[in-house]
Scaffold this active site. Structure first.
Site, PDB file in Angstrom:
ATOM      1  N   ARG A  78       0.850  -1.184   0.000  1.00  0.00           N
ATOM      2  CA  ARG A  78       0.000   0.000   0.000  1.00  0.00           C
ATOM      3  C   ARG A  78       0.892   1.242   0.000  1.00  0.00           C
ATOM      4  O   ARG A  78       1.701   1.417   0.916  1.00  0.00           O
ATOM      5  CB  ARG A  78      -0.896  -0.005   1.247  1.00  0.00           C
ATOM      6  CG  ARG A  78      -1.672   1.266   1.421  1.00  0.00           C
ATOM      7  CD  ARG A  78      -2.559   1.274   2.664  1.00  0.00           C
ATOM      8  NE  ARG A  78      -3.175   2.582   2.734  1.00  0.00           N
ATOM      9  CZ  ARG A  78      -3.165   3.385   3.788  1.00  0.00           C
ATOM     10  NH1 ARG A  78      -2.615   2.997   4.926  1.00  0.00           N
ATOM     11  NH2 ARG A  78      -3.712   4.575   3.729  1.00  0.00           N
ATOM     12  N   HIS A 122      -2.755  10.947   1.024  1.00  0.00           N
ATOM     13  CA  HIS A 122      -2.176  10.699   2.345  1.00  0.00           C
ATOM     14  C   HIS A 122      -1.520  12.009   2.800  1.00  0.00           C
ATOM     15  O   HIS A 122      -0.322  12.082   3.000  1.00  0.00           O
ATOM     16  CB  HIS A 122      -1.200   9.522   2.296  1.00  0.00           C
ATOM     17  CG  HIS A 122      -0.963   8.842   3.613  1.00  0.00           C
ATOM     18  ND1 HIS A 122      -1.139   7.481   3.816  1.00  0.00           N
ATOM     19  CD2 HIS A 122      -0.572   9.337   4.811  1.00  0.00           C
ATOM     20  CE1 HIS A 122      -0.838   7.179   5.078  1.00  0.00           C
ATOM     21  NE2 HIS A 122      -0.484   8.294   5.694  1.00  0.00           N
ATOM     22  N   GLU A 167      -7.253   8.424   6.728  1.00  0.00           N
ATOM     23  CA  GLU A 167      -7.499   9.055   8.025  1.00  0.00           C
ATOM     24  C   GLU A 167      -8.000  10.496   7.952  1.00  0.00           C
ATOM     25  O   GLU A 167      -7.302  11.434   8.374  1.00  0.00           O
ATOM     26  CB  GLU A 167      -6.222   9.012   8.884  1.00  0.00           C
ATOM     27  CG  GLU A 167      -5.670   7.611   9.092  1.00  0.00           C
ATOM     28  CD  GLU A 167      -4.552   7.549  10.125  1.00  0.00           C
ATOM     29  OE1 GLU A 167      -4.030   8.618  10.509  1.00  0.00           O
ATOM     30  OE2 GLU A 167      -4.209   6.444  10.554  1.00  0.00           O
ATOM     31  N   ASN A 294      -7.123   1.693  10.102  1.00  0.00           N
ATOM     32  CA  ASN A 294      -5.808   1.809  10.720  1.00  0.00           C
ATOM     33  C   ASN A 294      -5.999   1.707  12.221  1.00  0.00           C
ATOM     34  O   ASN A 294      -6.780   2.470  12.802  1.00  0.00           O
ATOM     35  CB  ASN A 294      -5.154   3.158  10.402  1.00  0.00           C
ATOM     36  CG  ASN A 294      -4.789   3.282   8.930  1.00  0.00           C
ATOM     37  OD1 ASN A 294      -4.881   2.322   8.164  1.00  0.00           O
ATOM     38  ND2 ASN A 294      -4.370   4.480   8.532  1.00  0.00           N
ATOM     39  N   TYR A 296      -3.995   1.557  15.937  1.00  0.00           N
ATOM     40  CA  TYR A 296      -2.765   1.663  16.723  1.00  0.00           C
ATOM     41  C   TYR A 296      -2.997   1.504  18.210  1.00  0.00           C
ATOM     42  O   TYR A 296      -2.178   0.940  18.914  1.00  0.00           O
ATOM     43  CB  TYR A 296      -2.084   3.018  16.460  1.00  0.00           C
ATOM     44  CG  TYR A 296      -1.471   3.087  15.086  1.00  0.00           C
ATOM     45  CD1 TYR A 296      -0.209   2.571  14.843  1.00  0.00           C
ATOM     46  CD2 TYR A 296      -2.177   3.635  14.011  1.00  0.00           C
ATOM     47  CE1 TYR A 296       0.352   2.601  13.577  1.00  0.00           C
ATOM     48  CE2 TYR A 296      -1.627   3.667  12.740  1.00  0.00           C
ATOM     49  CZ  TYR A 296      -0.361   3.156  12.521  1.00  0.00           C
ATOM     50  OH  TYR A 296       0.181   3.176  11.264  1.00  0.00           O
ATOM     51  N   GLU A 353      -3.283  -0.262   8.249  1.00  0.00           N
ATOM     52  CA  GLU A 353      -2.077   0.095   9.003  1.00  0.00           C
ATOM     53  C   GLU A 353      -2.172  -0.489  10.409  1.00  0.00           C
ATOM     54  O   GLU A 353      -3.243  -0.470  11.022  1.00  0.00           O
ATOM     55  CB  GLU A 353      -1.911   1.616   9.164  1.00  0.00           C
ATOM     56  CG  GLU A 353      -1.517   2.353   7.920  1.00  0.00           C
ATOM     57  CD  GLU A 353      -1.360   3.859   8.151  1.00  0.00           C
ATOM     58  OE1 GLU A 353      -1.074   4.286   9.290  1.00  0.00           O
ATOM     59  OE2 GLU A 353      -1.547   4.604   7.175  1.00  0.00           O
TER      60      GLU A 353
HETATM   61  C1  FCB Z   1      -0.945   7.037  10.882  1.00  0.00           C
HETATM   62  C2  FCB Z   1      -0.591   7.570   9.511  1.00  0.00           C
HETATM   63  C3  FCB Z   1       0.722   7.080   8.984  1.00  0.00           C
HETATM   64  C4  FCB Z   1       1.766   6.959  10.074  1.00  0.00           C
HETATM   65  C5  FCB Z   1       1.224   6.225  11.270  1.00  0.00           C
HETATM   66  C6  FCB Z   1       2.226   6.017  12.378  1.00  0.00           C
HETATM   67  O1  FCB Z   1      -1.799   7.926  11.515  1.00  0.00           O
HETATM   68  O2  FCB Z   1      -1.577   7.225   8.582  1.00  0.00           O
HETATM   69  O3  FCB Z   1       1.113   7.939   7.954  1.00  0.00           O
HETATM   70  O4  FCB Z   1       2.274   8.187  10.388  1.00  0.00           O
HETATM   71  O5  FCB Z   1       0.111   6.879  11.767  1.00  0.00           O
END
Ligand code: FCB
Length: 451
Positions: A78, A122, A167, A294, A296, A353
């Site tokens: 990607r 992006h 995002e 995404n 995290y 992500e």
């Molecule tokens: C996300 C972004 C990516 C990267 C990660 C750590 O928010 O999409 O570009 O910076 O965080």
């Protein structure tokens, strides 16, 4: 606990990057300026005054990078297309050299058996468009649709999987509300109008892409989503969590997948709720082929009457495990996926992500022993697998990131790659996590379960 888990046949194993974070070559071959070029040059905005001028020099080293991807056995990659490389002034003339770059990249990926997933936006908005108001200006929506058509026309004969935006929350809130990202504004009205225009431009872009070819494309959008938990069991904190969930998650999920904004969010935002035109919601809710997520971390919310608008803040409970940027909370991905399935039921989901910053370095023998990253990825994959078993249609997973790169306001301080980059020499070294991921891909599963 240790157990072997296998993923469904054909599961898409990939890594992700973004143009501004890896390409460099900021002023080569006709590329225009983006808001990030400008932002990085404002003192104090990015750590150490770092910029993406050179980044991981992928613009020159793309062939070597794709070679490494092939060595790792990646099934998909990607990446994002840089709008100012394609249409330097944001609208109008197309720069052929910009299209050529991605054309070659796509050919090389396909020749290596790697499926390209192309993100159109992006975050690197052409500066010229920012000068004309940026995303809060509705014209940007139409320019984006035109840009989508131009890229689609060139790559649509070979690229099947498309992501319109990455995002929208981060662009709108960090870029226009908190001022921590480009363009660095602190204007709530502009921020929420930006969110709406990003969604609207997604709708237009989906239509534009589907118009360029008779091939059945897979088009989606990527959201950053988080479970939001109350900091305590009090009613005030529970309400705070609901509000944060509204502006983080539901304000995007609801219009995209239900065709309306959540009523409580509209009430909460009051005068800063975006201006809509008739037909906008129908356009935003155009059926998509997949939802990109995404993931995290989670958010823990506490009621705070002093925080403007949402009267809620994020807290960081003691005793939990943190990375350099966020709490590490793997079980949250299961919670999130099952919720999205239950409440929104998208046709399919890709985790576009997931990853962790680790202060990596080369050991004496030249290896990068990023065990913490391996543990993070493994534990998240374990919970994704649970979600798949519970019936959530997750069809692929992309590690953020392929290589170390420019981490926005953190500059080069954060290393997210499964490939290490020595920024002095631009030498690449596959980290232990990269080798571990290659094994996961090879056996289509995790031999060692949760750790
Ligand atoms: C996300 C972004 C990516 C990267 C990660 C750590 O928010 O999409 O570009 O910076 O965080």
């Amino acid at each position: 606990m240790s157990q072997t888990v296998y993923f469904p046949d054909g599961f898409v194993w990939g890594t992700a990057t973004a143009a501004y974070q890896i390409e460099g070559a900021w002023d080569e071959n006709g590329r225009g300026l983006s808001v990030w070029d400008t932002f990085c040059r404002q003192p104090g905005k990015v750590r150490h005054g770092d910029t993406g001028d050179v980044a991981a020099d992928h613009y020159h080293r793309w062939r070597e990078d794709v070679g490494l991807m092939a060595e790792l056995g990646l099934k998909a990659y990607r990446f994002s297309v840089s709008w100012p490389r394609i249409i330097p002034a944001g609208s109008g003339s197309v720069n052929p050299a910009g299209l050529d770059f991605y054309d070659r990249l796509v050919d090389e990926l396909l020749a290596r058996g790697i499926e390209p997933f192309v993100t159109l936006f992006h975050w690197d908005l052409p500066q010229v468009l920012q000068d004309r108001g940026g995303w809060p200006n509705r014209d940007t929506v139409y320019h984006f649709a035109e840009y989508a058509r131009v890229v689609g026309q060139r790559l649509g004969d070979r690229v099947t999987c498309w992501i319109t935006h990455n995002e929208p929350f981060v662009v709108a809130i960090l870029g226009y509300f908190l001022g921590e990202h480009a363009p660095g504004l602190q204007d709530p009205v502009a921020a929420f109008q930006t969110g709406h225009h990003l969604l609207l431009s997604h709708g237009y872009a989906v239509e534009a892409l589907r118009g360029v070819t008779d091939r059945p494309l897979q088009v989606g959008i990527t959201l950053n989503l988080r479970p939001v938990h109350p900091a305590s069991d009090t009613e005030a904190d529970r309400q705070a969590a609901r509000r944060l969930d509204g502006v983080l998650n539901r304000i995007f999920l609801d219009p995209l997948l239900r065709g309306r904004y959540p009523a409580d969010v509209q009430t909460l935002l009051g005068p800063v709720f975006p201006v809509l035109e008739p037909g906008d919601l129908t356009r935003i809710a155009v059926p998509i082929d997949f939802l990109g997520i995404n993931y995290y971390s989670r958010t823990v919310a506490r009621h705070d009457p002093d925080y403007p608008l949402i009267q809620a803040v994020q807290t960081h409970p003691e005793g939990n495990e943190y990375s350099q940027m966020w709490e590490i909370y793997p079980e949250g991905i299961y919670e999130l996926l099952t919720r999205v399935r239950e409440e929104y039921d998208p046709a399919r989901i890709y985790i576009t992500e997931n990853g962790i910053p680790v202060p990596d370095g080369l050991d004496f023998d030249g290896r990068v022993r990023d065990e913490r990253r391996i543990r993070y990825l493994r534990n998240h994959l374990f919970h994704i697998h649970r979600a798949i078993e519970a019936g959530v249609p997750v069809e692929g997973y992309f590690v953020w990131s392929f290589s170390d790169n420019f981490e926005w306001a953190y500059g080069y301080d954060m290393r997210f790659g499964i490939v290490y980059v020595d920024y002095e020499t631009q030498q690449r070294t596959v980290k232990d996590s990269g080798r571990w991921y290659a094994e996961v891909i090879l056996r289509n599963g995790l031999a060692d379960g949760l750790q």
